[in-house]
Design an enzyme around this catalytic site. Structure first.
Site, short mmCIF file in Angstrom:
data_model
loop_
_atom_site.label_atom_id
_atom_site.label_comp_id
_atom_site.label_asym_id
_atom_site.label_seq_id
_atom_site.Cartn_x
_atom_site.Cartn_y
_atom_site.Cartn_z
N PRO A 252 21.16 71.89 23.38
CA PRO A 252 21.27 72.57 24.68
C PRO A 252 22.32 73.68 24.63
O PRO A 252 23.52 73.41 24.53
CB PRO A 252 21.67 71.45 25.64
CG PRO A 252 22.33 70.42 24.77
CD PRO A 252 21.68 70.51 23.43
N ASP A 428 26.97 74.24 21.75
CA ASP A 428 26.12 73.07 21.97
C ASP A 428 26.76 72.22 23.07
O ASP A 428 27.85 71.66 22.88
CB ASP A 428 26.01 72.28 20.67
CG ASP A 428 25.00 71.14 20.75
OD1 ASP A 428 24.76 70.63 21.86
OD2 ASP A 428 24.47 70.74 19.69
N HIS A 429 26.06 72.12 24.20
CA HIS A 429 26.64 71.43 25.36
C HIS A 429 26.74 69.92 25.16
O HIS A 429 27.35 69.22 25.97
CB HIS A 429 25.81 71.73 26.61
CG HIS A 429 26.63 71.82 27.87
ND1 HIS A 429 27.84 71.18 28.02
CD2 HIS A 429 26.42 72.48 29.04
CE1 HIS A 429 28.33 71.43 29.21
NE2 HIS A 429 27.48 72.23 29.86
N ARG A 430 26.16 69.39 24.11
CA ARG A 430 26.33 67.97 23.80
C ARG A 430 27.75 67.71 23.29
O ARG A 430 28.31 66.63 23.50
CB ARG A 430 25.32 67.51 22.75
CG ARG A 430 23.88 67.57 23.17
CD ARG A 430 22.95 67.24 22.00
NE ARG A 430 23.10 68.18 20.89
CZ ARG A 430 22.44 68.09 19.74
NH1 ARG A 430 21.58 67.09 19.55
NH2 ARG A 430 22.62 68.99 18.80
N LEU A 432 30.40 70.28 23.43
CA LEU A 432 31.40 71.03 24.17
C LEU A 432 30.96 71.18 25.61
O LEU A 432 29.79 71.43 25.90
CB LEU A 432 31.58 72.42 23.56
CG LEU A 432 31.94 72.49 22.07
CD1 LEU A 432 31.87 73.94 21.60
CD2 LEU A 432 33.32 71.92 21.83
#
Length: 458
Positions: A252, A428-430, A432
């Site tokens: 994501p 990567d929103h997983r 950060l």
């Protein structure tokens, strides 16, 4: 005794490669580690050395063909070189490579043997005279082999000497692979063409000359050929496309932006260019951007991470292999500087310059492209202000740098011309969240606004 050399895996888990150019021909004598062939993998151009010493007996795969790792590509024997035998010996007239042959296909039983006359400009498949590389060696005390003349067209059975000859088959026609492909696309028989190229080769113009005679009105297929250009999806472009799709739909992405006053950075670049310590070293704003990102990684280590789905852990790297996206004629490559965080500014400049040069020249090795941890893409070199970069698979962040140009800016309460640049960081929103990603980008911007921070921040 003959040894068959199979295509090796020159990278990490690569499954196929394209034969770009042979550096030897049948009959050439080679030593161990002499370069045999240049191949293109999904990562880079690689020269394969010979594991054997002897004589090249046969090239099993034509240039431009993609084959799987483990496929036999060349046969090397320890006998005398082809071309050194007596006239009439088949080895003296063995073709370098069958122009119609492709991996997995049987050669045409009617193919005639044609001698490649060295230095004449006439070669079997029309590649042109090869300069340099391995040469045929003649045994001591023997005279050069007399090249066999091309087999003449044969007359139909039962006809007299004055009867018209039977046209040659396509396999007997001399033409380069692109010309053969053009003929196939246009539905033209190469045997019908009148060769005008060196050594009797059929050229592109010779093939196109046949098209109007095929029909008074060109077909839609022929019209498309003239209006479109079809680029095969293979090698680096194929690998890049697969990697970007995987990254875009598995991680994501979030992108944050900031505009930075890089005037002090530009002044420092000019000072470094005139510094004797950096003589002969290419210094550019990208060098200081790289240093700024390394400072940001030290202060925000989570941006230098990998998502391990199998073990359900986030792997935070305590080293930085800094990737630099490089546009090349073969597609986008991302070589990386190993342990960039441990280098001085001069060492970093030298490694960045060497790495980019190897990539552009097609000499980047698989090791140069492996194990990157974070990447910079410099879209500013194309005059672009900003962008939303896609992560390299397995990495947590990628920094895009826009062009650095003078624009009006409020500085110390007054509007002045300043060097401004837009930075964007995709992450990567997983791994950060918005806070950690934004803090990292703010640190990069702060170092570019005041490069002295690179010395004082820990």
């Amino acid at each position: 005794m003959h040894q068959r050399f199979a295509l090796p895996d020159v990278g990490e888990g690569l499954t196929e490669a394209e034969i770009v150019s042979w550096k030897v021909r049948a009959g050439d004598t080679v030593a161990v580690n002499d370069v045999l062939v240049e191949i293109e993998t999904a990562k880079s151009l690689v020269e394969l050395p010979s594991p054997y010493a002897g004589t090249v007996v046969d090239l099993l795969v034509a240039e431009g063909v993609t084959v799987d790792v483990g496929t036999d590509i060349v046969v090397i024997g320890d006998g005398p070189a082809a071309g050194s035998g007596a006239p009439g010996d088949r080895s003296a007239t063995e073709p370098a490579i069958d122009p119609q042959r492709r991996h997995g296909e049987a050669p045409d039983a009617q193919d005639g043997a044609t001698q490649d006359v060295e230095g004449s400009g006439a070669t079997l498949v029309g590649y042109g005279t090869r300069e340099g590389g391995a040469r045929r060696r003649r045994a001591a005390g023997t005279s050069p082999a007399v090249p066999a003349p091309p087999a003449p067209a044969t007359a139909p059975p039962g006809t007299g000497p004055g009867a018209p000859a039977v046209p040659a088959t396509r396999a007997h026609v001399l033409a380069k692979p692109p010309v053969r492909k053009l003929a196939r696309d246009l539905g033209v028989d190469l045997a019908d063409a009148t060769p005008t190229g060196p050594g009797g080769t059929v050229t592109r113009a010779d093939v196109l000359a046949l098209v109007p005679s095929a029909s008074a009105e060109p077909s839609r297929r022929e019209d498309r050929h003239e209006r479109e250009r079809h680029v095969p999806i293979r090698g680096v472009r194929k690998a890049t496309a697969a990697a970007m799709v995987e990254s875009a739909f598995s991680a994501p992405h979030v992108t944050v932006f900031t505009t930075v006053d890089a005037t002090r950075t530009m002044k420092l670049v000019q000072r470094l260019k005139s510094d004797p310590e950096f003589a002969g070293v290419r210094v550019s704003p990208l060098l200081l951007v790289a240093k700024a990102l390394l400072v940001a990684v030290r202060r925000n280590p989570d941006i230098n991470s990998t998502w391990d789905e199998e073990n359900q852990v986030i792997v935070v790297k305590n080293y930085v292999n800094l990737g630099i996206a490089v546009a090349t004629p073969r597609g986008l490559l991302v070589p990386n500087v190993k342990d960039a965080d441990e280098m001085t500014l001069k060492e970093l400049a030298v490694h960045l310059g060497e790495l980019a040069a190897r990539a552009r020249e097609g000499k980047a090795q698989p090791a140069d492209l492996a194990e990157g941890t974070i990447t910079i893409t410099n879209v500013g070199t194309f005059g672009i202000d900003t962008g939303t970069p896609i992560l390299n698979p397995g990495e947590a962040a990628i920094l895009a740098v826009g062009r650095i140009a003078q624009k009006p800016w409020v500085h110390k309460g007054k509007v002045k011309p300043r060097y401004l640049a837009t930075l964007s960081l995709s992450f990567d929103h997983r791994m950060l969240d918005g806070e950690s990603g934004s803090r990292a980008l703010a640190d990069v911007a702060a170092v570019l606004e005041d490069p002295a921070r690179a010395l004082t921040w820990t």
